[in-house]
Scaffold this motif. Structure first.
Motif, PDB file in Angstrom:
ATOM      1  N   GLY A 133       8.023  -2.110  11.374  1.00 55.65           N
ATOM      2  CA  GLY A 133       8.051  -0.959  10.778  1.00 55.65           C
ATOM      3  C   GLY A 133       7.258  -1.057   9.533  1.00 55.65           C
ATOM      4  O   GLY A 133       7.199   0.166   8.743  1.00 55.65           O
ATOM      5  N   VAL A 134       6.625  -1.915   9.156  1.00 55.64           N
ATOM      6  CA  VAL A 134       5.762  -2.226   8.168  1.00 55.64           C
ATOM      7  C   VAL A 134       4.198  -2.192   8.388  1.00 55.64           C
ATOM      8  O   VAL A 134       3.558  -2.879   9.272  1.00 55.64           O
ATOM      9  CB  VAL A 134       6.000  -3.517   7.305  1.00 55.64           C
ATOM     10  N   PRO A 135       3.575  -1.240   7.572  1.00 56.03           N
ATOM     11  CA  PRO A 135       2.173  -0.972   8.089  1.00 56.03           C
ATOM     12  C   PRO A 135       1.532  -2.401   7.544  1.00 56.03           C
ATOM     13  O   PRO A 135       1.724  -2.647   6.257  1.00 56.03           O
ATOM     14  CB  PRO A 135       1.625   0.028   7.507  1.00 56.03           C
ATOM     15  N   HIS A 136       0.414  -2.826   8.462  1.00 58.07           N
ATOM     16  CA  HIS A 136      -0.562  -3.755   8.244  1.00 58.07           C
ATOM     17  C   HIS A 136      -1.988  -3.411   8.458  1.00 58.07           C
ATOM     18  O   HIS A 136      -2.082  -2.663   9.323  1.00 58.07           O
ATOM     19  CB  HIS A 136      -0.160  -5.205   8.944  1.00 58.07           C
ATOM     20  N   MET A 137      -2.821  -4.083   7.792  1.00 58.43           N
ATOM     21  CA  MET A 137      -4.254  -3.966   7.997  1.00 58.43           C
ATOM     22  C   MET A 137      -4.885  -5.221   7.807  1.00 58.43           C
ATOM     23  O   MET A 137      -4.798  -5.999   7.058  1.00 58.43           O
ATOM     24  CB  MET A 137      -4.826  -2.977   7.067  1.00 58.43           C
ATOM     25  N   ARG A 138      -5.864  -5.373   9.070  1.00 58.63           N
ATOM     26  CA  ARG A 138      -6.546  -6.619   8.911  1.00 58.63           C
ATOM     27  C   ARG A 138      -8.071  -6.364   9.098  1.00 58.63           C
ATOM     28  O   ARG A 138      -8.557  -5.550   9.687  1.00 58.63           O
ATOM     29  CB  ARG A 138      -6.317  -7.529  10.605  1.00 58.63           C
ATOM     30  N   LEU A 139      -8.768  -6.967   8.150  1.00 53.39           N
ATOM     31  CA  LEU A 139     -10.375  -6.691   7.788  1.00 53.39           C
ATOM     32  C   LEU A 139     -11.101  -7.843   8.247  1.00 53.39           C
ATOM     33  O   LEU A 139     -10.584  -9.042   7.804  1.00 53.39           O
ATOM     34  CB  LEU A 139     -10.622  -6.364   6.307  1.00 53.39           C
ATOM     35  N   LYS A 140     -12.242  -7.788   8.615  1.00 55.18           N
ATOM     36  CA  LYS A 140     -13.197  -8.698   8.693  1.00 55.18           C
ATOM     37  C   LYS A 140     -14.617  -8.279   8.162  1.00 55.18           C
ATOM     38  O   LYS A 140     -15.141  -7.100   8.894  1.00 55.18           O
ATOM     39  CB  LYS A 140     -13.315  -9.036  10.150  1.00 55.18           C
ATOM     40  N   MET A 194      -3.591  -7.444   4.986  1.00 59.26           N
ATOM     41  CA  MET A 194      -2.734  -6.878   3.823  1.00 59.26           C
ATOM     42  C   MET A 194      -1.396  -6.142   4.668  1.00 59.26           C
ATOM     43  O   MET A 194      -1.735  -5.732   5.600  1.00 59.26           O
ATOM     44  CB  MET A 194      -3.750  -5.887   3.125  1.00 59.26           C
ATOM     45  N   ARG A 195      -0.261  -6.077   3.779  1.00 59.85           N
ATOM     46  CA  ARG A 195       0.509  -5.160   4.203  1.00 59.85           C
ATOM     47  C   ARG A 195       1.082  -4.365   3.116  1.00 59.85           C
ATOM     48  O   ARG A 195       1.025  -4.584   2.031  1.00 59.85           O
ATOM     49  CB  ARG A 195       1.780  -6.102   4.637  1.00 59.85           C
ATOM     50  N   LYS A 196       1.907  -3.365   3.500  1.00 57.81           N
ATOM     51  CA  LYS A 196       2.138  -2.183   2.319  1.00 57.81           C
ATOM     52  C   LYS A 196       3.449  -2.831   1.900  1.00 57.81           C
ATOM     53  O   LYS A 196       4.401  -3.148   2.702  1.00 57.81           O
ATOM     54  CB  LYS A 196       2.563  -0.956   3.095  1.00 57.81           C
ATOM     55  N   GLY A 197       3.655  -2.913   0.618  1.00 57.48           N
ATOM     56  CA  GLY A 197       4.780  -3.718  -0.084  1.00 57.48           C
ATOM     57  C   GLY A 197       5.602  -2.490  -0.486  1.00 57.48           C
ATOM     58  O   GLY A 197       5.949  -1.474  -0.167  1.00 57.48           O
TER      59      GLY A 197
END
Length: 154
Positions: A100-107, A123-126
Motif C-alpha cells: 500500500g506504499v507508493p514507490h517509484m524507480r528511476l533510471k 523512492m518511496r512515499k514516507g
C-alpha cells in the motif's frame, strides 16, 4: 402595433437569447477545459512528486557528490532514454506499490568530460507524504567500472 407583430418580436428576441446562451455555454466550457489542461501540465512539469521532479532531485544529488564529480568531471549533464530520433528526453520510470506504499524507480544517464554513468534510484512515499530514497546508485561505464552508492536505506 398588432398582437401578431408583438408576438413575432418577442419570439425573435427569445430565439436570440437562446442562441446567445448556447454560445456562452460553449465558450465557458472551452475556457474550463483549457484551464484544466494547463493545470494538469503544470502539475506534471513543476511538481516535486512527478518523475521529472524526482529526476531533477536525483541529478542534483549526483552533481553534488564529490566521488561522482571526481570520476566523471564537471560539469555533469543528465539525460533520459534515447529515442529513435536521437533525442534524450524520456526518463525511464516505474510506479508501483508495496504493501500500500507508493514507490517509484528511476533510471537515467549522466555524463561528464571524463566519462558516462547510469543512475538507478528508487523512492518511496514516507510518513510526511513525500518521496524518500530507498537507494541512489551510480554505475560508471568503461574501464575502470566503479559503483557509487549515494543513498542506501533498504
Amino acid at each position: 402595433m398588432s398582437v401578431n407583430k408583438i408576438f413575432i418580436v418577442r419570439l425573435f428576441t427569445v430565439k436570440e437569447v437562446g442562441k446567445d446562451a448556447t454560445y456562452t455555454v460553449v465558450i465557458v466550457a472551452g475556457i474550463a477545459v483549457t484551464v484544466l489542461m494547463f493545470y494538469m501540465i503544470g502539475r506534471e512539469l513543476f511538481s516535486a512528486e512527478s518523475p521529472s521532479g524526482l529526476y531533477g532531485a536525483a541529478l542534483k544529488a549526483c552533481q553534488n557528490n564529490i566521488q561522482v564529480t571526481a570520476a566523471l568531471g564537471e560539469p555533469i549533464k543528465g539525460y533520459g532514454e534515447t529515442t529513435r530520433r536521437g533525442r534524450r528526453r524520456y526518463i525511464s520510470h516505474t510506479e508501483f506499490e508495496v504493501n500500500g506504499v507508493p514507490h517509484m524507480r528511476l533510471k537515467f544517464y549522466i555524463e561528464g568530460p571524463y566519462g558516462k554513468a547510469t543512475v538507478h534510484a528508487e523512492m518511496r512515499k514516507g510518513e510526511n507524504n513525500k518521496y524518500e530514497y530507498r537507494y541512489l546508485i551510480v554505475e560508471t561505464e568503461g574501464y575502470p567500472h566503479r559503483t557509487f552508492i549515494l543513498e542506501d536505506n533498504r
